[in-house]
Design a protein around this motif. Structure first.
Motif, PDB file in Angstrom:
ATOM      1  N   TRP A  28      11.248  -7.047   7.852  1.00  0.00           N
ATOM      2  CA  TRP A  28       9.577  -5.883   7.731  1.00  0.00           C
ATOM      3  C   TRP A  28      10.255  -5.461   6.961  1.00  0.00           C
ATOM      4  O   TRP A  28      11.027  -4.025   7.515  1.00  0.00           O
ATOM      5  CB  TRP A  28       9.404  -5.676   8.881  1.00  0.00           C
ATOM      6  N   ARG A  48      -0.348  -0.720   2.283  1.00  0.00           N
ATOM      7  CA  ARG A  48       0.711  -0.546   2.584  1.00  0.00           C
ATOM      8  C   ARG A  48       0.849  -1.404   4.112  1.00  0.00           C
ATOM      9  O   ARG A  48       1.486  -0.456   4.416  1.00  0.00           O
ATOM     10  CB  ARG A  48       0.354   1.031   3.132  1.00  0.00           C
ATOM     11  N   ARG A  49       0.252  -1.943   3.745  1.00  0.00           N
ATOM     12  CA  ARG A  49       0.747  -3.001   5.301  1.00  0.00           C
ATOM     13  C   ARG A  49       1.812  -3.702   4.926  1.00  0.00           C
ATOM     14  O   ARG A  49       2.705  -3.145   4.799  1.00  0.00           O
ATOM     15  CB  ARG A  49      -0.446  -4.350   4.823  1.00  0.00           C
ATOM     16  N   LYS A  50       2.362  -4.143   6.622  1.00  0.00           N
ATOM     17  CA  LYS A  50       3.324  -4.185   6.815  1.00  0.00           C
ATOM     18  C   LYS A  50       4.049  -5.451   6.301  1.00  0.00           C
ATOM     19  O   LYS A  50       2.625  -6.965   6.591  1.00  0.00           O
ATOM     20  CB  LYS A  50       3.461  -4.449   8.385  1.00  0.00           C
ATOM     21  N   ARG A  51       5.063  -6.072   5.269  1.00  0.00           N
ATOM     22  CA  ARG A  51       5.266  -7.239   4.854  1.00  0.00           C
ATOM     23  C   ARG A  51       6.441  -7.910   5.776  1.00  0.00           C
ATOM     24  O   ARG A  51       7.416  -7.135   5.018  1.00  0.00           O
ATOM     25  CB  ARG A  51       4.823  -6.791   3.213  1.00  0.00           C
ATOM     26  N   LYS A  52       6.942  -9.208   5.383  1.00  0.00           N
ATOM     27  CA  LYS A  52       7.163  -9.679   6.707  1.00  0.00           C
ATOM     28  C   LYS A  52       8.505 -10.447   5.261  1.00  0.00           C
ATOM     29  O   LYS A  52       8.287 -10.939   3.892  1.00  0.00           O
ATOM     30  CB  LYS A  52       7.026 -11.629   6.535  1.00  0.00           C
ATOM     31  N   GLU A 111       7.955  -1.595   5.368  1.00  0.00           N
ATOM     32  CA  GLU A 111       7.182  -1.237   5.386  1.00  0.00           C
ATOM     33  C   GLU A 111       6.466  -0.433   4.972  1.00  0.00           C
ATOM     34  O   GLU A 111       7.840   0.523   3.976  1.00  0.00           O
ATOM     35  CB  GLU A 111       6.761  -0.687   6.383  1.00  0.00           C
ATOM     36  N   ASN A 112       5.666   0.224   4.182  1.00  0.00           N
ATOM     37  CA  ASN A 112       5.771   2.173   3.470  1.00  0.00           C
ATOM     38  C   ASN A 112       5.607   1.500   2.047  1.00  0.00           C
ATOM     39  O   ASN A 112       5.929   2.408   1.422  1.00  0.00           O
ATOM     40  CB  ASN A 112       6.634   2.737   3.797  1.00  0.00           C
ATOM     41  N   GLU A 114      13.325  -6.827  13.241  1.00  0.00           N
ATOM     42  CA  GLU A 114      12.130  -6.682  14.297  1.00  0.00           C
ATOM     43  C   GLU A 114      12.500  -7.816  15.351  1.00  0.00           C
ATOM     44  O   GLU A 114      11.486  -8.860  13.982  1.00  0.00           O
ATOM     45  CB  GLU A 114      10.798  -6.439  14.823  1.00  0.00           C
TER      46      GLU A 114
END
Length: 154
Positions: free
Chosen positions: A58, A78-82, A60-61, A53
């Motif tokens: 990224w 479950r946060r979005k991680r780079k 996710e989940n 993105e």
């Protein structure tokens, strides 16, 4: 623990559901409580997925549980991680995922020299008959190994 690698979690269903064409090792941007929770050896990457993105990758989940001794500084499980990759690798991922049938899946989460890394793969989805054929091949190999070990025992 070979070569200083300590595996935290593996996505066993990924190799069952996808033909993995190419793999990459990526770093993760994590908070302190996430690293502490991972050091306890608890994580689940089976439901995780990866997408590109705005030139960034990224994850996710993926479930990294809250740190038990954490306070208000705890993270969302479950946060979005780079993910940290080179620009050339990101471009390769972007080109491949634009092709029909390809996706990026997390394969393994592990420590290397104290740093958290994730192995990601570019996968092509398997059809049901491919999965059955792979299981049949695995079973045949197991039976052949068993027969050879019985033969050696005689």
């Amino acid at each position: 623990m070979a070569d200083g690698v300590k595996v935290i979690a593996t996505n066993r269903s990924a190799r069952h559901d996808y033909f993995i064409d190419q793999t990459y090792e990526a770093g993760l941007v994590l908070r302190g409580t996430e690293v502490k929770a991972l050091r306890m050896g608890r994580a689940a990457i089976g439901d995780g997925y990866i997408h590109v993105e705005n030139g960034e990758v990224w994850l996710e989940n993926v479930h990294i549980p809250e740190y038990v001794q954490g306070t208000w500084t705890n993270h969302a499980p479950r946060r979005k991680r780079k993910l940290l990759l080179h620009h050339g690798e990101i471009d390769e991922l972007l080109i491949k995922t634009r092709e029909k049938g390809f996706t990026i899946v997390p394969l393994r989460l592990y420590f290397v020299k104290g740093k958290v890394k994730i192995e990601i793969g570019i996968g092509r989805g398997k059809k049901m008959y491919d999965k059955r054929q792979a299981l049949r091949q695995k079973q045949d190999d197991r039976e052949a190994q068993r027969a050879m070990s019985l033969r050696r025992a005689d």
